[in-house]
Structure formats: C-alpha cells, structure tokens
Design a protein around this motif. Structure first.
Motif, mmCIF file in Angstrom:
data_model
loop_
_atom_site.group_PDB
_atom_site.id
_atom_site.type_symbol
_atom_site.label_atom_id
_atom_site.label_comp_id
_atom_site.label_asym_id
_atom_site.label_seq_id
_atom_site.Cartn_x
_atom_site.Cartn_y
_atom_site.Cartn_z
ATOM 1 N N UNK A 1 60.242 27.076 36.862
ATOM 2 C CA UNK A 1 60.595 27.551 34.959
ATOM 3 C C UNK A 1 61.722 27.402 34.433
ATOM 4 N N UNK A 2 62.309 27.224 33.825
ATOM 5 C CA UNK A 2 63.587 27.396 33.194
ATOM 6 C C UNK A 2 63.438 27.311 31.654
ATOM 7 N N UNK A 3 63.422 28.366 31.065
ATOM 8 C CA UNK A 3 63.674 27.455 29.860
ATOM 9 C C UNK A 3 64.454 27.434 28.738
ATOM 10 N N UNK A 4 66.094 27.562 29.661
ATOM 11 C CA UNK A 4 67.752 26.902 29.352
ATOM 12 C C UNK A 4 67.602 25.170 28.988
ATOM 13 N N UNK A 5 66.569 24.737 30.413
ATOM 14 C CA UNK A 5 66.490 23.563 30.085
ATOM 15 C C UNK A 5 65.305 22.450 29.666
ATOM 16 N N UNK A 6 65.210 22.595 28.415
ATOM 17 C CA UNK A 6 64.063 22.286 27.294
ATOM 18 C C UNK A 6 63.311 20.872 28.084
ATOM 19 N N UNK A 7 64.506 20.067 28.247
ATOM 20 C CA UNK A 7 64.580 18.253 29.441
ATOM 21 C C UNK A 7 63.639 18.736 30.017
ATOM 22 N N UNK A 8 63.712 19.649 31.272
ATOM 23 C CA UNK A 8 63.272 19.436 32.395
ATOM 24 C C UNK A 8 61.464 19.307 32.765
ATOM 25 N N UNK A 9 61.090 18.240 33.119
ATOM 26 C CA UNK A 9 59.813 17.701 33.441
ATOM 27 C C UNK A 9 59.400 17.798 34.848
ATOM 28 N N UNK A 10 59.151 19.623 35.498
ATOM 29 C CA UNK A 10 58.469 19.744 36.996
ATOM 30 C C UNK A 10 58.350 18.058 37.351
ATOM 31 N N UNK A 11 58.183 17.503 38.227
ATOM 32 C CA UNK A 11 57.666 16.137 39.133
ATOM 33 C C UNK A 11 55.758 16.969 39.652
ATOM 34 N N UNK A 12 55.095 15.983 39.842
ATOM 35 C CA UNK A 12 53.801 16.903 40.166
ATOM 36 C C UNK A 12 54.380 17.059 41.831
ATOM 37 N N UNK A 13 55.070 17.088 42.784
ATOM 38 C CA UNK A 13 55.844 17.635 44.152
ATOM 39 C C UNK A 13 56.309 18.782 43.915
ATOM 40 N N UNK A 14 56.849 19.368 43.150
ATOM 41 C CA UNK A 14 57.282 20.685 42.170
ATOM 42 C C UNK A 14 56.210 21.127 41.736
ATOM 43 N N UNK A 15 55.376 21.336 40.846
ATOM 44 C CA UNK A 15 54.632 21.856 40.883
ATOM 45 C C UNK A 15 53.141 22.017 41.790
ATOM 46 N N UNK A 16 52.981 21.511 43.043
ATOM 47 C CA UNK A 16 52.114 21.538 43.606
ATOM 48 C C UNK A 16 53.058 22.685 44.907
ATOM 49 N N UNK A 17 54.280 22.106 44.722
ATOM 50 C CA UNK A 17 55.188 22.875 45.528
ATOM 51 C C UNK A 17 54.351 24.643 45.228
ATOM 52 N N UNK A 18 55.269 24.673 43.579
ATOM 53 C CA UNK A 18 55.156 26.327 43.181
ATOM 54 C C UNK A 18 53.534 27.088 43.281
ATOM 55 N N UNK A 19 52.838 25.822 42.501
ATOM 56 C CA UNK A 19 51.245 26.383 43.083
ATOM 57 C C UNK A 19 50.650 26.716 44.412
ATOM 58 N N UNK A 20 51.288 26.149 45.569
ATOM 59 C CA UNK A 20 51.358 26.579 46.963
ATOM 60 C C UNK A 20 51.806 28.373 47.404
ATOM 61 N N UNK A 21 53.370 28.181 46.903
ATOM 62 C CA UNK A 21 53.797 29.157 46.520
ATOM 63 C C UNK A 21 52.781 30.370 46.435
ATOM 64 N N UNK A 22 52.157 29.988 45.069
ATOM 65 C CA UNK A 22 51.433 31.199 44.372
ATOM 66 C C UNK A 22 50.280 32.044 45.491
ATOM 67 N N UNK A 23 49.154 30.293 45.432
ATOM 68 C CA UNK A 23 48.645 30.576 46.387
ATOM 69 C C UNK A 23 48.798 31.745 47.506
ATOM 70 N N UNK A 24 50.148 31.153 48.188
ATOM 71 C CA UNK A 24 49.631 31.892 49.919
ATOM 72 C C UNK A 24 50.852 33.604 49.509
ATOM 73 N N UNK A 25 51.051 33.756 48.142
ATOM 74 C CA UNK A 25 51.162 35.098 47.312
ATOM 75 C C UNK A 25 49.797 35.683 47.631
ATOM 76 N N UNK A 26 49.718 35.411 47.264
ATOM 77 C CA UNK A 26 47.747 36.060 46.939
ATOM 78 C C UNK A 26 47.124 36.170 47.862
ATOM 79 N N UNK A 27 47.118 34.896 48.867
ATOM 80 C CA UNK A 27 46.717 35.446 50.573
ATOM 81 C C UNK A 27 47.334 36.177 50.799
ATOM 82 N N UNK A 28 48.720 36.232 51.460
ATOM 83 C CA UNK A 28 49.648 37.145 52.050
ATOM 84 C C UNK A 28 49.007 38.607 51.359
ATOM 85 N N UNK A 29 49.108 38.826 50.211
ATOM 86 C CA UNK A 29 48.742 40.254 49.367
ATOM 87 C C UNK A 29 47.277 40.871 49.657
#
Length: 86
Positions: A2-30
C-alpha cells in the motif's frame, strides 16, 4: 504494497494474495508464540493477554481484508477479459 504516493498503482490479485498470506502467517506465528507463553506461564497478565489477542485479531482481519480485495480484483479481471473478447 500500500503506497498512497502512487494513487494510480493497483495491486494485482497475486500481490493481494501474497499480502493476505503474510498477514495470516503473522497471526499464526503470534498465536503459536502466545500459546507457548501461556502454557509455560505460572501467572497470566490478563491485560497483556487481551492486548495480544487483539493484535492477533487485527492481523487476521487485515489478512481477510486482503483476501477479499484479491477476490474482488479477480472478479474485475474476469469481467474485464469477458468485455475485451466481446
């Protein structure tokens, strides 16, 4: 991702799924770490425990939001590809 300085940037489905996996792995680890600490603790600090559980809930929510965004992005990609072929 998420980079607000690049308003035109639209993450791909792949990027979003990678981010989701990362956050869920953090939650699992904690969660696993917290479970170990609780198991080994002689005393529990309920305030600290509740803050930790709130952090896990926030990480899980963030992961689920990213999954939802990925699903919406995949839908829009599918709609866009159908329009392009019509």
């Amino acid at each position: 991702m998420d980079d607000p300085s690049h308003a035109e940037y639209r993450p791909s489905t792949h990027d979003l799924l990678n981010d989701a996996t990362m956050w869920l792995q953090y939650a699992r680890g904690v969660t696993a770490t917290l479970a170990d600490l609780v198991h080994e603790a002689e005393e529990l600090d309920c305030k600290q425990l509740s803050l930790s559980l709130e952090a896990i809930a926030a990480m899980t929510l963030r992961g689920l939001q990213k999954m939802s965004d990925a699903r919406a992005e995949a839908h829009w990609d599918a709609v866009s590809s159908v329009k392009d072929t019509a």
